[in-house]
Design a protein around this motif. Sequence first.
Motif, mmCIF file in Angstrom:
data_model
loop_
_atom_site.group_PDB
_atom_site.id
_atom_site.type_symbol
_atom_site.label_atom_id
_atom_site.label_comp_id
_atom_site.label_asym_id
_atom_site.label_seq_id
_atom_site.Cartn_x
_atom_site.Cartn_y
_atom_site.Cartn_z
ATOM 1 N N PHE A 1 33.622 97.721 28.938
ATOM 2 C CA PHE A 1 33.100 99.084 28.730
ATOM 3 C C PHE A 1 33.054 99.854 30.044
ATOM 4 O O PHE A 1 33.462 101.000 30.110
ATOM 5 N N VAL A 2 32.554 99.205 31.105
ATOM 6 C CA VAL A 2 32.416 99.868 32.399
ATOM 7 C C VAL A 2 33.789 100.129 33.023
ATOM 8 O O VAL A 2 34.064 101.221 33.500
ATOM 9 N N ALA B 1 22.491 100.486 26.723
ATOM 10 C CA ALA B 1 22.037 100.543 28.111
ATOM 11 C C ALA B 1 21.043 101.672 28.376
ATOM 12 O O ALA B 1 20.143 101.538 29.183
ATOM 13 N N GLY C 1 23.084 93.015 28.297
ATOM 14 C CA GLY C 1 24.457 92.644 27.951
ATOM 15 C C GLY C 1 25.032 93.414 26.784
ATOM 16 O O GLY C 1 26.057 93.041 26.228
ATOM 17 N N ARG C 2 24.388 94.491 26.377
ATOM 18 C CA ARG C 2 24.889 95.282 25.251
ATOM 19 C C ARG C 2 25.146 96.697 25.771
ATOM 20 O O ARG C 2 24.229 97.503 25.893
ATOM 21 N N PRO C 3 26.407 97.000 26.073
ATOM 22 C CA PRO C 3 26.723 98.253 26.760
ATOM 23 C C PRO C 3 26.285 99.518 26.025
ATOM 24 O O PRO C 3 25.864 100.476 26.658
ATOM 25 N N PRO D 1 30.498 93.923 28.389
ATOM 26 C CA PRO D 1 29.932 95.021 29.192
ATOM 27 C C PRO D 1 30.865 95.473 30.321
ATOM 28 O O PRO D 1 30.956 96.662 30.614
ATOM 29 N N GLU D 2 31.585 94.513 30.925
ATOM 30 C CA GLU D 2 32.523 94.878 31.994
ATOM 31 C C GLU D 2 33.717 95.652 31.452
ATOM 32 O O GLU D 2 34.234 96.551 32.117
ATOM 33 N N GLU E 1 34.976 102.509 26.256
ATOM 34 C CA GLU E 1 34.809 102.061 24.868
ATOM 35 C C GLU E 1 36.114 102.143 24.079
ATOM 36 O O GLU E 1 36.407 101.269 23.261
#
Length: 168
Positions: A50-51, A122, A117-119, A47-48, A55
């Motif tokens: 992705f942020v 969200a 925990g699954r980007p 997730p981090e 992607e």
Amino acid sequence: MTRPVCVLVGAPGSGKSTVGELLADALGVTFRDTDVDIERLAGKPIPEIFVDEGEEHFRTLERAAVAAALASHAGVLALGGGAILAEENRGALIGHTVVHLSVELPDAVKRVGLGAGRPLLAINPRATLKHLMEQRRPLYAEVATATVLTDGRTPEEIAAEIGALLKP
């Protein structure tokens, strides 16, 4: 050349990690998950990634992780749910024993929860998961040498079915 005994693909919640670990134990081999490889390489949770980097950066790391694992892992290998989106990854799976763990939306939602925990899940997780599953299903079918239905079944039952499929 080292190659996996089998590669597990499927949507989030299909049971790739849980079933993969049970299957590896039953076969007396090791289990490897490319998502774990990516997190180790990046030094942070997916997730981090992705942020912080997006992607596209994650998918670049994923292609490298899949290639490395296919070339070096002799046990059971689980790929992240979206790994089959990359044509490069689908091509790399040709000639491997690939098992698609098929799951329908209600079971996937029960197993995944909604987005923790699954980007990609969200925002509006149920609708997003449904869309991801519809988009990816033909790609899982394209790479699979076998499909195992997981709905309403225990991980032990699923691992036993795959184990039976792998016997010569």
